[in-house]
Design an enzyme around this catalytic site. Structure first.
Site, short mmCIF file in Angstrom:
data_model
loop_
_atom_site.label_atom_id
_atom_site.label_comp_id
_atom_site.label_asym_id
_atom_site.label_seq_id
_atom_site.Cartn_x
_atom_site.Cartn_y
_atom_site.Cartn_z
N CYS B 87 -39.70 -6.29 -27.29
CA CYS B 87 -38.62 -6.06 -28.24
C CYS B 87 -37.98 -7.38 -28.68
O CYS B 87 -38.62 -8.18 -29.33
CB CYS B 87 -37.62 -5.07 -27.64
SG CYS B 87 -36.55 -4.30 -28.85
N HIS B 195 -40.97 -0.48 -25.42
CA HIS B 195 -40.49 -0.85 -24.08
C HIS B 195 -41.30 -0.20 -22.97
O HIS B 195 -40.92 0.87 -22.49
CB HIS B 195 -39.03 -0.40 -23.93
CG HIS B 195 -38.05 -1.21 -24.73
ND1 HIS B 195 -37.42 -2.32 -24.22
CD2 HIS B 195 -37.60 -1.07 -25.99
CE1 HIS B 195 -36.62 -2.82 -25.13
NE2 HIS B 195 -36.71 -2.08 -26.22
N GLU B 197 -41.34 -0.88 -19.90
CA GLU B 197 -40.54 -0.74 -18.67
C GLU B 197 -39.73 0.55 -18.67
O GLU B 197 -39.32 1.02 -17.61
CB GLU B 197 -39.64 -1.98 -18.48
CG GLU B 197 -38.37 -2.04 -19.32
CD GLU B 197 -38.59 -2.46 -20.76
OE1 GLU B 197 -39.75 -2.51 -21.20
OE2 GLU B 197 -37.59 -2.73 -21.46
#
Lengths: 87, 223
Positions: B87, B195, B197
């Site tokens: 990002c 993302h 994660e």
């Protein structure tokens, strides 16, 4: 010498401008049906101390290339004038 | 030996602990690295996390690229060390010149906070070596400036060299050629807007980010 500098940052021709097109699309609703070609940029003003205008311009160009613009998508136009009153 | 991942924290980053937790959950070791650090000694991989580094002033990533740690990141990448920008981290890596192109405001000027479906387009990168070619991954996106753009020459280069590693199945932001993630020539530096994660644990609603982060850990272990 102190120079008063204005850098106009604009998106390069051919790069889509989502801000410009959103503004343009909203204008007819506000009663401005005849506006087209809206492009949004930014204006950055500062003063620079340099021995002469050529040196000042070279420095500002370098600053534009390395920091104030992203050359992948942006162009810049530099305007500068020597400040009359020496400080 | 457990792979050790440095997660860079800039003033304004906000996904650093998510990245640390995800890496630890997947068996790696992760530590926060402050942006004023001048060395990445002891790390096997680096994550530049999401957020708004330096407030995104001027342009996202424009000021972050001058943070002292970026010199260390550049040297680490030049040595072949795996570096992933997620990002805002992707934006920083393009501003720093470690990845080509730029990230523009989304088409339609829309902030996109959604789950995107990504297709793995190349398994030859630090972020996709453990992924399956053609696999479709459900990964959250959360960005306003994720509209990937580059010159036609750069795009041709990226295509020819198989450097587009992830594409959106449905383009959420206007990115050229549906690009969600690209890698550098050495294939050790990867940037992506989604993302992974945030898709690394059942509790988060998707574990599809795991193959990507496990790829990074695998690349780190080879360091």
């Amino acid at each position: 010498m102190i120079f008063d500098v204005t850098v106009e940052v604009s998106l390069r021709a051919g790069v889509a401008d989502p801000q410009g097109s959103t503004i343009e699309r909203s204008l007819p609703t506000l009663g401005f049906p005849g506006v087209s070609g809206v492009r949004v940029g930014k204006s950055i003003r500062f003063e620079i101390d340099a021995p002469d205008e050529a040196t000042a311009r070279a420095e500002v160009e370098d600053l534009c290339r390395r920091f104030l613009t992203n050359p992948v998508i942006e162009d810049s136009e530099i305007r500068m004038a020597a400040l009359e009153d020496a400080r | 030996m457990t792979a050790r991942v440095g997660v860079v924290l800039f003033p304004g980053s906000n996904c650093e602990f998510d990245a640390v937790e995800a890496i630890r959950h997947l068996g790696g070791d992760a530590e926060i690295v402050w942006h004023e650090a001048s060395s990445l000694a002891g790390f096997d991989a680096v994550i530049i996390p999401g957020g708004f580094a330096h407030g995104d002033y001027l342009r996202p990533g424009a000021i972050a690229r001058f943070s002292p740690v970026m010199e260390a990141v550049t040297a680490f990448a030049a040595d072949g060390g795996p570096v992933v920008g997620i990002c805002n981290g992707f934006q920083i890596l393009t501003e720093a010149g470690l990845l080509p192109g730029a990230l523009q405001k989304n088409a339609g000027l829309k902030f996109r906070c959604d789950t995107a479906i990504l297709r793995v387009e190349s398994t030859n990168s630090a972020l996709t070596n453990e992924a399956t070619l053609g696999a479709e991954l459900r990964i959250p996106i959360n960005h306003f400036e994720g509209n990937y753009t580059c010159s036609t020459e750069t795009l041709a280069e990226l295509r020819d060299a198989d450097r587009i590693v992830l594409r959106y199945v449905e383009n959420p932001n206007g990115s050229v050629d549906d690009i969600a993630g690209v890698c550098n020539e050495g294939r050790n530096v990867v940037g992506l807007m989604p993302h992974p994660e945030r898709a690394s644990h059942e509790l988060l609603g998707s574990t599809d980010g795991r193959p990507l982060l496990l790829s990074l850990l695998a690349a780190a272990s080879r360091q």
